[in-house]
Design an enzyme around this catalytic site. Sequence first.
Site, PDB file in Angstrom:
ATOM      1  N   TYR A   1      -1.608  -0.998  10.378  1.00  0.00           N
ATOM      2  CA  TYR A   1      -1.666  -1.290   8.948  1.00  0.00           C
ATOM      3  C   TYR A   1      -0.408  -0.803   8.239  1.00  0.00           C
ATOM      4  O   TYR A   1       0.223  -1.542   7.477  1.00  0.00           O
ATOM      5  CB  TYR A   1      -2.905  -0.638   8.350  1.00  0.00           C
ATOM      6  CG  TYR A   1      -3.121  -0.944   6.883  1.00  0.00           C
ATOM      7  CD1 TYR A   1      -3.648  -2.169   6.482  1.00  0.00           C
ATOM      8  CD2 TYR A   1      -2.807  -0.006   5.903  1.00  0.00           C
ATOM      9  CE1 TYR A   1      -3.848  -2.450   5.142  1.00  0.00           C
ATOM     10  CE2 TYR A   1      -3.008  -0.276   4.559  1.00  0.00           C
ATOM     11  CZ  TYR A   1      -3.529  -1.501   4.184  1.00  0.00           C
ATOM     12  OH  TYR A   1      -3.725  -1.769   2.848  1.00  0.00           O
TER      13      TYR A   1
ATOM     14  N   SER B   1       0.863  -1.178   0.000  1.00  0.00           N
ATOM     15  CA  SER B   1       0.000   0.000   0.000  1.00  0.00           C
ATOM     16  C   SER B   1       0.899   1.228   0.000  1.00  0.00           C
ATOM     17  O   SER B   1       2.060   1.157   0.439  1.00  0.00           O
ATOM     18  CB  SER B   1      -0.889   0.007   1.253  1.00  0.00           C
ATOM     19  OG  SER B   1      -1.500   1.264   1.448  1.00  0.00           O
TER      20      SER B   1
END
Length: 271
Positions: free
Chosen positions: A147, A134
């Site tokens: 995350y 990401s």
Amino acid sequence: MTDRRVLIVTGGGTGIGASTARLLRETGHDVVVSGRRPEPLHRIAEETGALAHPSDIGDADSVRSLVDAAVDAYGRLDGLVLNAGTGRSGAVGDLSDEDWEAVMRTNLTGPFLLLRAALPHLLESRGSVVAVASVSALRNGLANAAYATSKAALLQLCRSVAVDYGRHGLRANTVCPGWVRTEMADRRMARFADEAGLGGGVDEAYEEATRLSPEGRPGEPREVAEAICWLLSPAASYVNGSVLTVDGGVSALDPGTVGFDFRVERRGGHE
């Protein structure tokens, strides 16, 4: 086709994983889609002819079973798409032990377990691995500690594979998507829309979230799948240990220049 390969796609029932499975099947490859939920996996299998094998990537025995299923079905294993992921919002002080462990187990430990289990087969086939990280691996945001940390570590896990096994013909690369319209992102955007009082719902939430992106829009899963499939392919034979952003250019933007070219307004009609 002459370059028919066998690939495992984790998180293959929805979003980027499902689009990647579709594209790989369209180009003639054998695909095993994996994930925790059987129903979406079987839908993709029926649609594409892929093999569905539900599994928990965070469990070592389940991962070994997944690798064995691919090799038993097709006689070899040429590549992995490490796409399964999850998230828990929170700053360091807000995250519980359970939140942290859940994110790390799926986003980092799971890919490690699958890489380790598949390694002998990937070395034999001189294969290729692509991890789906990401832009959070490169740029952080509010309440994103678990995350972002897991995705940054996933990036380095793949680079470790590239460095340690590149001389043996195994390549490992990472893609870092920005906002992409997937089921997981839709859920986050629905919460954002509710919190911000956006009457346009999910669509308006995506518009707000990508307002400062050079392309001014979210990506589509197929756009990320195209990048993944290229990195898996022989066309990328000298690409190893790389990090490819697929984010519409948002990670290239200098936040310090935003005030010169963008008008940022407070939400909710405040003056």
